[in-house]
Design a protein around this motif. Structure first.
Motif, PDB file in Angstrom:
ATOM      1  N   THR A  21     -22.887  19.113 -30.800  1.00  0.00           N
ATOM      2  CA  THR A  21     -22.730  18.181 -31.924  1.00  0.00           C
ATOM      3  C   THR A  21     -24.060  17.513 -32.316  1.00  0.00           C
ATOM      4  N   PRO A  22     -24.808  16.921 -31.366  1.00  0.00           N
ATOM      5  CA  PRO A  22     -26.092  16.331 -31.779  1.00  0.00           C
ATOM      6  C   PRO A  22     -27.071  17.353 -32.342  1.00  0.00           C
ATOM      7  N   VAL A  23     -27.088  18.560 -31.785  1.00  0.00           N
ATOM      8  CA  VAL A  23     -28.018  19.570 -32.318  1.00  0.00           C
ATOM      9  C   VAL A  23     -27.591  19.965 -33.729  1.00  0.00           C
ATOM     10  N   ARG A  24     -26.297  20.071 -33.940  1.00  0.00           N
ATOM     11  CA  ARG A  24     -25.812  20.391 -35.283  1.00  0.00           C
ATOM     12  C   ARG A  24     -26.251  19.315 -36.274  1.00  0.00           C
ATOM     13  N   ARG A  25     -26.158  18.070 -35.839  1.00  0.00           N
ATOM     14  CA  ARG A  25     -26.542  16.987 -36.743  1.00  0.00           C
ATOM     15  C   ARG A  25     -28.036  16.992 -37.029  1.00  0.00           C
ATOM     16  N   LEU A  26     -28.816  17.315 -36.000  1.00  0.00           N
ATOM     17  CA  LEU A  26     -30.272  17.351 -36.185  1.00  0.00           C
ATOM     18  C   LEU A  26     -30.688  18.500 -37.086  1.00  0.00           C
ATOM     19  N   THR A  27     -30.045  19.672 -36.885  1.00  0.00           N
ATOM     20  CA  THR A  27     -30.509  20.870 -37.576  1.00  0.00           C
ATOM     21  C   THR A  27     -29.714  21.155 -38.838  1.00  0.00           C
ATOM     22  N   GLY A  28     -28.532  20.618 -38.933  1.00  0.00           N
ATOM     23  CA  GLY A  28     -27.673  20.927 -40.064  1.00  0.00           C
ATOM     24  C   GLY A  28     -26.955  22.264 -39.922  1.00  0.00           C
ATOM     25  N   PHE A  29     -27.063  22.918 -38.756  1.00  0.00           N
ATOM     26  CA  PHE A  29     -26.368  24.198 -38.549  1.00  0.00           C
ATOM     27  C   PHE A  29     -24.896  23.919 -38.229  1.00  0.00           C
ATOM     28  N   ILE A  30     -24.105  23.841 -39.280  1.00  0.00           N
ATOM     29  CA  ILE A  30     -22.700  23.494 -39.107  1.00  0.00           C
ATOM     30  C   ILE A  30     -21.966  24.500 -38.215  1.00  0.00           C
ATOM     31  N   TRP A  31     -22.393  25.796 -38.327  1.00  0.00           N
ATOM     32  CA  TRP A  31     -21.693  26.860 -37.596  1.00  0.00           C
ATOM     33  C   TRP A  31     -21.742  26.681 -36.090  1.00  0.00           C
ATOM     34  N   LEU A  32     -22.686  25.872 -35.582  1.00  0.00           N
ATOM     35  CA  LEU A  32     -22.775  25.681 -34.137  1.00  0.00           C
ATOM     36  C   LEU A  32     -21.446  25.189 -33.559  1.00  0.00           C
ATOM     37  N   THR A  33     -20.741  24.392 -34.366  1.00  0.00           N
ATOM     38  CA  THR A  33     -19.461  23.850 -33.898  1.00  0.00           C
ATOM     39  C   THR A  33     -18.505  24.976 -33.498  1.00  0.00           C
ATOM     40  N   GLN A  34     -18.666  26.140 -34.162  1.00  0.00           N
ATOM     41  CA  GLN A  34     -17.793  27.280 -33.872  1.00  0.00           C
ATOM     42  C   GLN A  34     -17.990  27.808 -32.445  1.00  0.00           C
ATOM     43  N   LEU A  35     -19.097  27.414 -31.792  1.00  0.00           N
ATOM     44  CA  LEU A  35     -19.365  27.913 -30.435  1.00  0.00           C
ATOM     45  C   LEU A  35     -18.924  26.918 -29.371  1.00  0.00           C
ATOM     46  N   ARG A  36     -18.465  25.731 -29.833  1.00  0.00           N
ATOM     47  CA  ARG A  36     -18.252  24.652 -28.880  1.00  0.00           C
ATOM     48  C   ARG A  36     -17.093  24.939 -27.928  1.00  0.00           C
ATOM     49  N   ARG A  37     -15.990  25.424 -28.476  1.00  0.00           N
ATOM     50  CA  ARG A  37     -14.837  25.654 -27.606  1.00  0.00           C
ATOM     51  C   ARG A  37     -15.143  26.727 -26.563  1.00  0.00           C
ATOM     52  N   MET A  38     -15.792  27.808 -27.010  1.00  0.00           N
ATOM     53  CA  MET A  38     -16.103  28.887 -26.075  1.00  0.00           C
ATOM     54  C   MET A  38     -17.011  28.380 -24.948  1.00  0.00           C
ATOM     55  N   THR A  39     -17.994  27.555 -25.324  1.00  0.00           N
ATOM     56  CA  THR A  39     -18.921  27.041 -24.312  1.00  0.00           C
ATOM     57  C   THR A  39     -18.187  26.155 -23.315  1.00  0.00           C
ATOM     58  N   GLY A  40     -17.315  25.313 -23.840  1.00  0.00           N
ATOM     59  CA  GLY A  40     -16.532  24.447 -22.965  1.00  0.00           C
ATOM     60  C   GLY A  40     -15.649  25.255 -22.029  1.00  0.00           C
ATOM     61  N   LEU A  41     -15.051  26.322 -22.563  1.00  0.00           N
ATOM     62  CA  LEU A  41     -14.199  27.165 -21.722  1.00  0.00           C
ATOM     63  C   LEU A  41     -15.020  27.882 -20.658  1.00  0.00           C
ATOM     64  N   PHE A  42     -16.256  28.224 -20.980  1.00  0.00           N
ATOM     65  CA  PHE A  42     -17.125  28.825 -19.954  1.00  0.00           C
ATOM     66  C   PHE A  42     -17.483  27.804 -18.872  1.00  0.00           C
ATOM     67  N   ALA A  43     -17.656  26.551 -19.280  1.00  0.00           N
ATOM     68  CA  ALA A  43     -17.890  25.505 -18.267  1.00  0.00           C
ATOM     69  C   ALA A  43     -16.699  25.467 -17.315  1.00  0.00           C
ATOM     70  N   LEU A  44     -15.492  25.544 -17.872  1.00  0.00           N
ATOM     71  CA  LEU A  44     -14.280  25.577 -17.046  1.00  0.00           C
ATOM     72  C   LEU A  44     -14.251  26.826 -16.166  1.00  0.00           C
ATOM     73  N   PHE A  45     -14.699  27.955 -16.732  1.00  0.00           N
ATOM     74  CA  PHE A  45     -14.734  29.210 -15.978  1.00  0.00           C
ATOM     75  C   PHE A  45     -15.629  29.075 -14.733  1.00  0.00           C
ATOM     76  N   TYR A  46     -16.842  28.531 -14.926  1.00  0.00           N
ATOM     77  CA  TYR A  46     -17.754  28.373 -13.781  1.00  0.00           C
ATOM     78  C   TYR A  46     -17.220  27.322 -12.802  1.00  0.00           C
ATOM     79  N   ALA A  47     -16.603  26.275 -13.338  1.00  0.00           N
ATOM     80  CA  ALA A  47     -16.027  25.251 -12.457  1.00  0.00           C
ATOM     81  C   ALA A  47     -14.894  25.862 -11.625  1.00  0.00           C
ATOM     82  N   SER A  48     -14.108  26.753 -12.229  1.00  0.00           N
ATOM     83  CA  SER A  48     -13.013  27.391 -11.499  1.00  0.00           C
ATOM     84  C   SER A  48     -13.550  28.313 -10.405  1.00  0.00           C
ATOM     85  N   ALA A  49     -14.616  29.050 -10.729  1.00  0.00           N
ATOM     86  CA  ALA A  49     -15.238  29.906  -9.725  1.00  0.00           C
ATOM     87  C   ALA A  49     -15.764  29.047  -8.565  1.00  0.00           C
ATOM     88  N   HIS A  50     -16.342  27.916  -8.929  1.00  0.00           N
ATOM     89  CA  HIS A  50     -16.878  26.953  -7.958  1.00  0.00           C
ATOM     90  C   HIS A  50     -15.774  26.503  -7.001  1.00  0.00           C
TER      91      HIS A  50
END
Lengths: 207, 318
Positions: free
Chosen positions: A67-96
């Motif tokens: 979100t902050p990078v999107r605001r700084l750069t104006g790349f609105i599409w970055l938001t489209q990657l947010r859920r996937m990234t969060g789910l990957f955080a969950l994936f690594y946490a689950s492996a952990h």
């Protein structure tokens, strides 16, 4: 429309991002199987524990950075990657956590429950994982619709979870806190950027 | 601080003869030379290095029957912050370290003091093989076939006076050769200490080798302490100073975090580290199948050492 358009986003950006998020895990597996340059050393369980933990934290911070990078750069599409990234955080946490439960503890439930109740850093980790799972389950469009306004309130939990995760990391290092300190500073900056932004856009209806 | 008067040490406990008593054991093991046991390595390139064989070692009744951890693991998984924080740093970053020539300064409450060469220190003592359990405060463990000799035999040569209530040790400070010392990770030089009765205990040794060869740099070359019933951080490496003193000495980890690391640091499954359990430990070497196993009181050496702490509250003097 400039790059990426909807189709490029779906066919290029998202798959590339997916592979990028998966790359550390692939690297871990290659090393565990002895197929990469170095292996996981004398204590592969510990190495796996540290590696999956640090990548869960990193991807959580990347999620919060979108979100902050999107605001700084104006790349609105970055938001489209947010859920996937969060789910990957969950994936690594689950492996952990799976690594902790099975190879590390050998599913010794008495010891595991004692750890969760009596080791504050493990309690924090367990809380953080519970939160991440809740966010992961409700990350779908269906749950978004079902929860309505409450969805956003629920997903603000990610800030609390990130604090718990950094704290969890901080509490388990032996003495030299340089590394958790770096992550704490980054997290503070990411959380701080939201406070600044909030003030500036106070009168906009759709911040 | 409770200062116990050290119990009189029975001469039978400190005479080197005690290790020869079990002649049958000795004869059984006589043909075995450990120098040939070094296996190839999966971790790092230490197999390419040449470690000097120590010659014949006397077997010891103090050795455990447990299967020794592989040489590759012992020589690649080390906590030796002088070379860096990661377990792999000591093996990877100790190449510039020069363990020879070496000297050790002995000072304090003893009749014989001064600076002695490595040969002066080690020369008179027959080397024994001591296969000991090693338990790290981080809840992992190994079994290490050390080569060394009882510390008490050395200390007696300096004729400590009655004021020698403690023995303090210091690791060499060479930031040019020890990259970890260029950062203030700990308050250098690393220091450790024992109560005099602990130092004189026949289980306490100075090690000069492992697996029948001279100590690799990452394991504390050329001379290190091994106190098998205490957490590994007590077993100070690359020793350059031994001091006989009257008061409890400064010890590095106790200084860094006094609530987490006590002076005694006896292995104790019932006294947890404030942040993690000490009830169990992971035996190194089992790969992904090395789940944790129960930790033993005094790391399994309770029969030998529990009497040293008979009237002490071990949860207070951790």
């Amino acid at each position: 429309m400039s790059f990426p358009n909807r189709r490029q986003l779906r066919r290029i950006v998202k798959p590339v991002w997916f592979m990028a998020c998966l790359a550390p895990f692939a690297w871990l597996i290659l090393r565990a199987l002895g197929l990469a340059g170095d292996d996981l050393g004398a204590d592969p369980i510990e190495a796996t524990q540290d590696f999956t933990g640090i990548w869960a934290l990193r991807l959580l911070l990347v999620t919060l950075a979108i979100t902050p990078v999107r605001r700084l750069t104006g790349f609105i599409w970055l938001t489209q990657l947010r859920r996937m990234t969060g789910l990957f955080a969950l994936f690594y946490a689950s492996a952990h956590v799976l690594n902790y439960l099975v190879p590390d503890q050998g599913l010794n439930w008495a010891a595991i429950i004692e750890d969760i109740l009596e080791r504050p850093f493990i309690t924090l980790g367990a809380l953080a994982l519970t939160g991440l799972i809740a966010l992961g389950i409700t990350s779908t469009r269906g749950w978004q619709v079902r929860l309505g306004k409450r969805w956003l309130t629920l997903h603000r939990l990610v800030y609390v979870i990130a604090i718990l995760v950094v704290w969890h990391f901080w509490w388990q290092v032996k003495e030299v806190i340089t590394e958790p300190l770096i992550y704490a500073v980054i997290l503070t900056a990411l959380l701080g950027s939201r406070l600044i932004k909030k003030k500036r856009v106070r009168f906009k209806p759709d911040a | 601080m409770l200062i116990r008067k050290p119990p009189a040490i029975k001469s039978s406990e400190i005479t080197p003869e005690s290790v020869y008593l079990n002649r049958r054991e000795l004869l059984r093991a006589a043909g075995i030379t450990t120098a040939g046991m070094i296996s190839g390595t999966a971790h790092g390139d230490e197999s390419d290095m040449n470690f000097k064989p120590l010659g014949k070692l006397t077997p010891s009744p103090y050795s455990t029957d447990a299967e020794p951890t592989g040489f590759a693991d012992i020589a690649s998984y080390n906590n030796f912050y002088e070379f860096g924080l990661d377990k792999s740093d000591p093996a990877a970053r100790s190449g510039d370290f020069k363990p020879k020539p070496w000297s050790v300064t002995v000072d304090g409450a003893a009749e014989v003091t001064g600076t002695f060469t490595y040969e002066d220190i080690v020369g008179p003592h027959p080397l024994e093989e001591r296969v000991y359990r090693l338990r790290c405060v981080e809840a992992w463990s190994m079994v290490v076939p050390w080569a060394g000799f009882p510390l008490g035999d050395l200390l007696k040569r300096f004729k400590p006076t009655s004021n020698a209530k403690y023995v303090a040790f210091e690791t060499v400070y060479r930031p040019d050769e020890m990259p970890g010392q260029r950062r203030r990770l700990l308050r250098w030089p690393y220091r450790e200490g024992l109560r005099i009765d602990e130092a004189m205990h026949p289980l306490t040794i100075l090690a000069t080798g492992l697996y029948g060869v001279e100590l690799p740099n990452q394991n504390g070359a050329p001379l290190r302490l091994v106190v098998p019933w205490k957490y590994g951080f007590k077993s100070i490496k690359s020793i350059v100073r031994i001091s006989f003193i009257e008061d409890e000495p400064f010890t590095t980890w106790n200084d860094a975090a006094p609530s987490e690391y006590g002076f005694f640091a006896n292995v104790n499954p019932e006294v947890d580290h404030p942040r993690w359990s000490q009830a169990r430990e992971r035996p190194i070497g089992g790969g992904f199948f090395a789940s944790k196993v129960p930790t033993l009181m005094f790391n399994g050496y309770a029969d030998e050492v529990a009497s040293l702490y008979a009237d002490m509250d071990l949860s207070r003097y951790y």
